[in-house]
Design a protein around this motif. Structure first.
Motif, PDB file in Angstrom:
ATOM      1  N   MET A 105       0.818  -1.384   0.075  1.00 28.68           N
ATOM      2  CA  MET A 105       0.126  -0.007   0.010  1.00 28.68           C
ATOM      3  C   MET A 105       0.681   1.113  -0.066  1.00 28.68           C
ATOM      4  SD  MET A 105      -3.143   1.126   2.486  1.00 28.68           S
ATOM      5  CE  MET A 105      -1.979   1.382   4.013  1.00 28.68           C
ATOM      6  N   ILE A 106       1.957   1.129   0.740  1.00 28.55           N
ATOM      7  CA  ILE A 106       2.877   2.367   0.879  1.00 28.55           C
ATOM      8  C   ILE A 106       3.638   2.397  -0.397  1.00 28.55           C
ATOM      9  CG2 ILE A 106       5.195   3.112   1.702  1.00 28.55           C
ATOM     10  CD1 ILE A 106       4.366   1.893   4.315  1.00 28.55           C
ATOM     11  N   GLU A 107       3.963   1.195  -1.067  1.00 26.11           N
ATOM     12  CA  GLU A 107       4.617   1.460  -2.567  1.00 26.11           C
ATOM     13  C   GLU A 107       3.674   1.709  -3.664  1.00 26.11           C
ATOM     14  OE1 GLU A 107       5.470  -0.134  -6.683  1.00 26.11           O
ATOM     15  OE2 GLU A 107       3.761  -0.667  -5.138  1.00 26.11           O
ATOM     16  N   SER A 108       2.579   1.665  -3.384  1.00 25.90           N
ATOM     17  CA  SER A 108       1.587   1.972  -4.576  1.00 25.90           C
ATOM     18  C   SER A 108       1.004   3.473  -4.398  1.00 25.90           C
ATOM     19  CB  SER A 108       0.289   1.009  -4.457  1.00 25.90           C
ATOM     20  OG  SER A 108      -0.216   1.351  -5.680  1.00 25.90           O
ATOM     21  N   SER A 109       1.252   3.978  -3.079  1.00 24.55           N
ATOM     22  CA  SER A 109       0.799   5.605  -2.928  1.00 24.55           C
ATOM     23  C   SER A 109       1.818   6.623  -3.250  1.00 24.55           C
ATOM     24  CB  SER A 109       0.519   5.631  -1.331  1.00 24.55           C
ATOM     25  OG  SER A 109       1.637   5.566  -0.480  1.00 24.55           O
ATOM     26  N   PHE A 110       1.860   7.654  -2.589  1.00 20.83           N
ATOM     27  CA  PHE A 110       2.590   8.737  -2.968  1.00 20.83           C
ATOM     28  C   PHE A 110       4.113   8.807  -2.335  1.00 20.83           C
ATOM     29  CE2 PHE A 110       0.121  10.154   0.748  1.00 20.83           C
ATOM     30  CZ  PHE A 110       0.843  10.501   1.533  1.00 20.83           C
ATOM     31  N   ILE A 111       4.247   7.946  -1.617  1.00 16.65           N
ATOM     32  CA  ILE A 111       5.574   7.502  -1.062  1.00 16.65           C
ATOM     33  C   ILE A 111       6.422   6.374  -1.493  1.00 16.65           C
ATOM     34  CG2 ILE A 111       6.800   6.731   1.069  1.00 16.65           C
ATOM     35  CD1 ILE A 111       4.201   7.313   2.730  1.00 16.65           C
ATOM     36  N   PRO A 112       7.686   6.819  -2.105  1.00 14.47           N
ATOM     37  CA  PRO A 112       8.417   5.938  -3.111  1.00 14.47           C
ATOM     38  C   PRO A 112       8.717   4.765  -2.048  1.00 14.47           C
ATOM     39  CG  PRO A 112       9.689   7.795  -2.639  1.00 14.47           C
ATOM     40  CD  PRO A 112       8.218   8.191  -2.096  1.00 14.47           C
ATOM     41  N   PHE A 113       8.641   3.609  -2.724  1.00 15.67           N
ATOM     42  CA  PHE A 113       9.135   2.472  -2.015  1.00 15.67           C
ATOM     43  C   PHE A 113       8.852   1.282  -2.951  1.00 15.67           C
ATOM     44  CE2 PHE A 113       8.753  -1.227   0.828  1.00 15.67           C
ATOM     45  CZ  PHE A 113       9.398  -1.018   1.836  1.00 15.67           C
ATOM     46  N   PRO A 114      10.137   0.598  -3.104  1.00 16.09           N
ATOM     47  CA  PRO A 114      10.412  -0.552  -3.975  1.00 16.09           C
ATOM     48  C   PRO A 114       9.514  -1.998  -3.904  1.00 16.09           C
ATOM     49  CG  PRO A 114      12.151  -0.638  -2.697  1.00 16.09           C
ATOM     50  CD  PRO A 114      11.337   0.735  -2.042  1.00 16.09           C
ATOM     51  N   SER A 115       8.677  -2.312  -4.528  1.00 13.98           N
ATOM     52  CA  SER A 115       8.036  -3.538  -4.387  1.00 13.98           C
ATOM     53  C   SER A 115       8.707  -4.994  -4.415  1.00 13.98           C
ATOM     54  CB  SER A 115       6.691  -3.581  -5.493  1.00 13.98           C
ATOM     55  OG  SER A 115       6.938  -3.522  -6.621  1.00 13.98           O
ATOM     56  N   GLU A 116       9.935  -4.499  -5.145  1.00 13.33           N
ATOM     57  CA  GLU A 116      10.858  -5.904  -5.407  1.00 13.33           C
ATOM     58  C   GLU A 116      11.581  -6.270  -3.944  1.00 13.33           C
ATOM     59  OE1 GLU A 116      10.317  -3.089  -8.835  1.00 13.33           O
ATOM     60  OE2 GLU A 116      10.956  -2.891  -6.721  1.00 13.33           O
ATOM     61  N   ILE A 117      11.181  -5.631  -2.846  1.00 18.77           N
ATOM     62  CA  ILE A 117      11.911  -6.003  -1.555  1.00 18.77           C
ATOM     63  C   ILE A 117      10.858  -6.605  -0.703  1.00 18.77           C
ATOM     64  CG2 ILE A 117      13.850  -4.301  -1.723  1.00 18.77           C
ATOM     65  CD1 ILE A 117      12.460  -2.645   0.172  1.00 18.77           C
ATOM     66  N   VAL A 118       9.470  -6.488  -1.337  1.00 12.47           N
ATOM     67  CA  VAL A 118       8.633  -7.088  -0.368  1.00 12.47           C
ATOM     68  C   VAL A 118       7.921  -8.401  -1.344  1.00 12.47           C
ATOM     69  CG1 VAL A 118       6.241  -6.704   0.373  1.00 12.47           C
ATOM     70  CG2 VAL A 118       7.883  -4.775   0.103  1.00 12.47           C
ATOM     71  N   VAL A 119       7.367  -8.413  -2.392  1.00 12.31           N
ATOM     72  CA  VAL A 119       6.776  -9.553  -2.937  1.00 12.31           C
ATOM     73  C   VAL A 119       7.859 -10.957  -3.191  1.00 12.31           C
ATOM     74  CG1 VAL A 119       5.631 -10.648  -4.864  1.00 12.31           C
ATOM     75  CG2 VAL A 119       4.899  -8.313  -4.016  1.00 12.31           C
ATOM     76  N   PRO A 120       8.967 -10.539  -3.954  1.00 12.66           N
ATOM     77  CA  PRO A 120       9.952 -11.837  -3.869  1.00 12.66           C
ATOM     78  C   PRO A 120      10.570 -12.474  -2.787  1.00 12.66           C
ATOM     79  CG  PRO A 120      10.638  -9.920  -5.316  1.00 12.66           C
ATOM     80  CD  PRO A 120       9.675  -9.445  -4.502  1.00 12.66           C
ATOM     81  N   PRO A 121      10.873 -11.746  -1.608  1.00 10.51           N
ATOM     82  CA  PRO A 121      11.014 -12.401  -0.385  1.00 10.51           C
ATOM     83  C   PRO A 121       9.950 -13.046   0.260  1.00 10.51           C
ATOM     84  CG  PRO A 121      11.044 -10.080  -0.167  1.00 10.51           C
ATOM     85  CD  PRO A 121      11.111 -10.344  -1.578  1.00 10.51           C
ATOM     86  N   ALA A 122       8.750 -12.618   0.217  1.00 10.58           N
ATOM     87  CA  ALA A 122       7.581 -13.270   0.680  1.00 10.58           C
ATOM     88  C   ALA A 122       7.342 -14.458   0.037  1.00 10.58           C
ATOM     89  CB  ALA A 122       6.419 -12.109   0.546  1.00 10.58           C
ATOM     90  N   ALA A 123       7.330 -14.191  -1.498  1.00 10.13           N
ATOM     91  CA  ALA A 123       7.312 -15.592  -2.118  1.00 10.13           C
ATOM     92  C   ALA A 123       8.254 -16.635  -1.854  1.00 10.13           C
ATOM     93  CB  ALA A 123       7.222 -15.328  -3.644  1.00 10.13           C
TER      94      ALA A 123
END
Length: 227
Positions: free
Chosen positions: A34-52
């Motif tokens: 949610m943070i990554e997709s809002s106005f706060i820059p945050f890389p999704s690459e450090i969330v979904v790959p490690p979770a998977a």
């Protein structure tokens, strides 16, 4: 749990990555996406790959399919933040500028803004979908959607589709790395493959721009006259 971020001293992607691996949960996947997709820059690459990656271990606490679903839900919620901020705050400012002397001096008026809104309303669905696949554009594509008052359900559907495709790619990367890469090397591997994903996203963006230019400058086809 959110307060744990304060003493962490997050200063780089590697630190966030390591912290996320230690605290991975569906709630954290949702929150960070949610943070990554809002106005706060945050890389999704450090969330979904490690979770998977963690979901594909011998004794997983996560499910890889639920990771994609939760990450996509978080991305939609973050995009809605941008959408409504643009709608409630940005749109009045745009119209105020269009009706000002400065706006008129810049050859901008309310009629042109309304035409731009109508254009995005007509073509915004595909723009929203493609924009979710392009790095640095994913967070921004929600802004013109809000400014143009794009149909909210259409916005949610195409944002979800685009985010779902992107999260599926990231989850597939994490699941594939889980077969051969130790956890200690995961960040470096994700960072390496993220470069390829970035190039692919830029390539998609270039193709889209070229297509738009082609459509803009190509002569319209003449309708055949009926006898």
């Amino acid at each position: 749990m959110i307060l744990d971020l304060i003493p962490l001293g997050i200063v780089d992607a590697a630190g966030i990555f390591a912290w996320f691996v230690d605290h991975a949960s569906y709630w954290m996947v949702f929150l960070f996406m949610m943070i990554e997709s809002s106005f706060i820059p945050f890389p999704s690459e450090i969330v979904v790959p490690p979770a998977a990656y963690l979901a594909c271990q011998a004794d997983p606490t996560l499910n890889v399919y639920l990771v994609v679903i939760v990450a996509t839900a978080g991305a939609i919620c973050g995009a809605l933040i941008n959408y409504y901020l643009s709608l409630w705050i940005g749109r009045p400012l745009v119209y105020a500028f269009a009706n000002s002397r400065v706006g008129h001096a810049c050859l901008i008026n309310q009629e042109k803004v309304e035409r731009a809104e109508a254009y995005f309303d007509k073509h915004g669905a595909i723009s929203t979908f493609i924009g979710r696949l392009i790095p640095a554009v994913r967070q921004l594509i929600s802004i013109p959607a809000g400014l143009s008052r794009m149909n909210i359900w259409q916005f949610i559907i195409f944002t979800g589709l685009g985010a779902g495709v992107w999260n599926t790619v990231l989850a597939a990367l994490g699941a594939w790395l889980a077969k051969s890469v130790p956890l200690s090397d995961l960040f470096e591997q994700v960072e390496q493959y993220n470069d390829y994903l970035t190039f692919a996203g830029i390539g998609i963006g270039v193709l889209c721009v070229l297509f738009i230019i082609y459509k803009a400058f190509s002569a319209p086809k003449k309708r055949s006259e009926t006898p």
